[in-house]
Design a protein around this motif. Structure first.
Motif, PDB file in Angstrom:
ATOM      1  N   THR A  17      31.769  30.306  36.537  1.00  0.00           N
ATOM      2  CA  THR A  17      31.153  31.631  36.481  1.00  0.00           C
ATOM      3  C   THR A  17      32.203  32.598  35.947  1.00  0.00           C
ATOM      4  O   THR A  17      33.394  32.284  35.900  1.00  0.00           O
ATOM      5  N   GLN A  18      31.755  33.804  35.594  1.00  0.00           N
ATOM      6  CA  GLN A  18      32.701  34.818  35.157  1.00  0.00           C
ATOM      7  C   GLN A  18      33.685  35.134  36.279  1.00  0.00           C
ATOM      8  O   GLN A  18      34.876  35.309  36.046  1.00  0.00           O
ATOM      9  N   GLU A  19      33.180  35.159  37.499  1.00  0.00           N
ATOM     10  CA  GLU A  19      34.032  35.457  38.653  1.00  0.00           C
ATOM     11  C   GLU A  19      35.089  34.363  38.852  1.00  0.00           C
ATOM     12  O   GLU A  19      36.264  34.664  39.099  1.00  0.00           O
ATOM     13  N   GLU A  20      34.680  33.096  38.723  1.00  0.00           N
ATOM     14  CA  GLU A  20      35.631  31.991  38.897  1.00  0.00           C
ATOM     15  C   GLU A  20      36.717  32.031  37.824  1.00  0.00           C
ATOM     16  O   GLU A  20      37.895  31.828  38.122  1.00  0.00           O
ATOM     17  N   GLY A  22      37.688  34.691  36.177  1.00  0.00           N
ATOM     18  CA  GLY A  22      38.508  35.859  36.496  1.00  0.00           C
ATOM     19  C   GLY A  22      39.501  35.563  37.605  1.00  0.00           C
ATOM     20  O   GLY A  22      40.681  35.933  37.507  1.00  0.00           O
ATOM     21  N   ASP A  23      39.056  34.869  38.655  1.00  0.00           N
ATOM     22  CA  ASP A  23      39.950  34.518  39.765  1.00  0.00           C
ATOM     23  C   ASP A  23      41.100  33.641  39.300  1.00  0.00           C
ATOM     24  O   ASP A  23      42.239  33.815  39.739  1.00  0.00           O
ATOM     25  N   ARG A  24      40.819  32.713  38.421  1.00  0.00           N
ATOM     26  CA  ARG A  24      41.869  31.816  37.931  1.00  0.00           C
ATOM     27  C   ARG A  24      42.911  32.553  37.098  1.00  0.00           C
ATOM     28  O   ARG A  24      44.032  32.092  36.958  1.00  0.00           O
ATOM     29  N   CYS A  25      42.512  33.677  36.516  1.00  0.00           N
ATOM     30  CA  CYS A  25      43.417  34.428  35.631  1.00  0.00           C
ATOM     31  C   CYS A  25      43.855  35.757  36.232  1.00  0.00           C
ATOM     32  O   CYS A  25      44.496  36.556  35.541  1.00  0.00           O
ATOM     33  N   GLU A  26      43.487  35.998  37.484  1.00  0.00           N
ATOM     34  CA  GLU A  26      43.779  37.268  38.150  1.00  0.00           C
ATOM     35  C   GLU A  26      43.212  38.446  37.366  1.00  0.00           C
ATOM     36  O   GLU A  26      43.876  39.474  37.149  1.00  0.00           O
ATOM     37  N   LEU A  27      41.957  38.286  36.927  1.00  0.00           N
ATOM     38  CA  LEU A  27      41.229  39.317  36.210  1.00  0.00           C
ATOM     39  C   LEU A  27      39.917  39.566  36.935  1.00  0.00           C
ATOM     40  O   LEU A  27      39.433  38.718  37.682  1.00  0.00           O
ATOM     41  N   SER A  28      39.314  40.700  36.676  1.00  0.00           N
ATOM     42  CA  SER A  28      38.040  40.999  37.338  1.00  0.00           C
ATOM     43  C   SER A  28      36.882  40.343  36.588  1.00  0.00           C
ATOM     44  O   SER A  28      36.977  40.055  35.382  1.00  0.00           O
ATOM     45  N   LYS A  29      35.796  40.139  37.320  1.00  0.00           N
ATOM     46  CA  LYS A  29      34.572  39.623  36.716  1.00  0.00           C
ATOM     47  C   LYS A  29      34.105  40.587  35.623  1.00  0.00           C
ATOM     48  O   LYS A  29      33.644  40.172  34.563  1.00  0.00           O
ATOM     49  N   GLY A  30      34.233  41.893  35.881  1.00  0.00           N
ATOM     50  CA  GLY A  30      33.831  42.910  34.908  1.00  0.00           C
ATOM     51  C   GLY A  30      34.599  42.796  33.599  1.00  0.00           C
ATOM     52  O   GLY A  30      34.028  42.945  32.519  1.00  0.00           O
TER      53      GLY A  30
END
Length: 180
Positions: A17-20, A22-30
């Motif tokens: 998902t976009q959230e996953e 983002g979490d792996r890259c320390e970035l937001s889903k947005g």
């Protein structure tokens, strides 16, 4: 080149998902959402981090030279292994089939020839008898299959094929995942 679409494709290919992502890259889903819609641009380091999380690198990501995917295979592409002791010949019909989800082979069994017994494993195996006749052995059970018959093996027991006939038998045999 639209970077966002390529990132979205790779993210979906990796079932993230976009959230996953983002979490792996320390970035937001947005941020990932904006990036995939080409509404923002990442720094080179951020792009490297995203691509690493997606299993690729900058060079591969920006390489637009599409490799011609091999679709048709012929005699020069086949790998053949002959086992005189067992009286069989295995011909891999697709080069590098072990990298695919299926592995098709053309199996030739001499009279009294057989395959090595295969231990239980995940997946399924199907086959089609092109000529001759074979016996499909699964655990302690035996099943006869002649020309024009197909078979399905759910490989939860040891299994193998044997040619008890007086003629050569040929079988198209497909395993998933590859196991030959």
């Amino acid at each position: 080149m639209e970077i966002g679409q390529k990132i979205k494709f790779l993210r979906q290919l990796n079932n993230l998902t976009q959230e996953e992502l983002g979490d792996r890259c320390e970035l937001s889903k947005g941020f990932i959402s904006l990036l995939e819609r080409d509404m923002t641009s990442p720094s080179i380091q951020t792009l490297k981090d995203i691509l690493e999380a997606l299993g690729t690198d900058l060079a591969s990501f920006f390489n637009d030279a599409e490799e011609d995917e091999k679709v048709v295979f012929g005699n020069d592409d086949y790998a053949v292994k002959k086992d005189s002791e067992l009286g069989n010949e295995i011909c891999w019909l697709i080069s590098n089939a072990q990298k695919n989800e299926m592995e098709p082979i053309l199996l030739t069994l001499e009279p009294n020839g057989k395959t090595y017994p295969d231990n239980p494993h995940e997946g399924e195996e199907i086959g089609y008898v092109i000529e001759g006749s074979i016996t499909v052995v699964i655990g302690n059970k035996k099943y006869a299959a002649g020309k024009g018959n197909s078979f399905l093996i759910k490989p939860d027991k040891p299994h193998y094929l044997v040619n008890r006939g007086k003629r050569v038998a040929k079988v198209i045999w497909i395993s998933t995942p590859p196991s030959f």
